[in-house]
Write a protein that holds these residues in place. Sequence first.
Motif, PDB file in Angstrom:
ATOM      1  N   THR A 165       0.841  -1.185   0.000  1.00 23.37           N
ATOM      2  CA  THR A 165       0.000   0.000   0.000  1.00 23.37           C
ATOM      3  C   THR A 165       0.881   1.242   0.000  1.00 23.37           C
ATOM      4  N   ILE A 216      -3.312   3.478  -2.170  1.00 23.15           N
ATOM      5  CA  ILE A 216      -3.494   2.649  -3.361  1.00 23.15           C
ATOM      6  C   ILE A 216      -2.605   1.418  -3.225  1.00 23.15           C
ATOM      7  N   THR A 217      -2.962   0.356  -3.917  1.00 22.21           N
ATOM      8  CA  THR A 217      -2.120  -0.831  -3.977  1.00 22.21           C
ATOM      9  C   THR A 217      -1.141  -0.646  -5.125  1.00 22.21           C
ATOM     10  N   ARG A 266      -1.100   8.188  -1.212  1.00 24.68           N
ATOM     11  CA  ARG A 266      -1.107   9.279  -2.185  1.00 24.68           C
ATOM     12  C   ARG A 266      -2.039  10.353  -1.661  1.00 24.68           C
TER      13      ARG A 266
END
Length: 153
Positions: A43, A51-52, A46
């Motif tokens: 992970t 996000i992944t 941002r």
Amino acid sequence: MGSRLSNLFTYVKENAPLQEQAALDARLEMLWTLQYIKPLEGTMMRSDGPITAEFYQESEWRYVLQDRGTRHVLFEPFDKDVMLKANAVTAANPLAFTVDDIRYLFVAKDADIPPLYDFINSEMPKHWKNLGINQAKVLCSRIVSQESLAHDL
């Protein structure tokens, strides 16, 4: 290797009381060492949220801040307050480099060159203090597309 480090960290975390200075130092040293290891995926925070990401597709150098005053990042749950503290410490200790440190700017396709060229000339001077017109020209000269390299290989 990664699972052994994870198991070692878990062992130290679960079996060494935090009030003992030696245990705290051991955990801290392990976490400092783990910062140099780049995960394959995970992970990433941002501005629009977590996000992944698949980090194995990236080839950047890893910047590890050498400020030992960031213990809160290592021991507290990672939430917005911890992120703001970490960002403040990072902003006060920027990674400094010059145009001379950049040898290549790789893009995937020839079509990706003009947008990067435009970005270097219009946006980068806003964020990179002391980036003069000649330095921007040098950066633009270092743009190479993998598509054009493929023809030469």
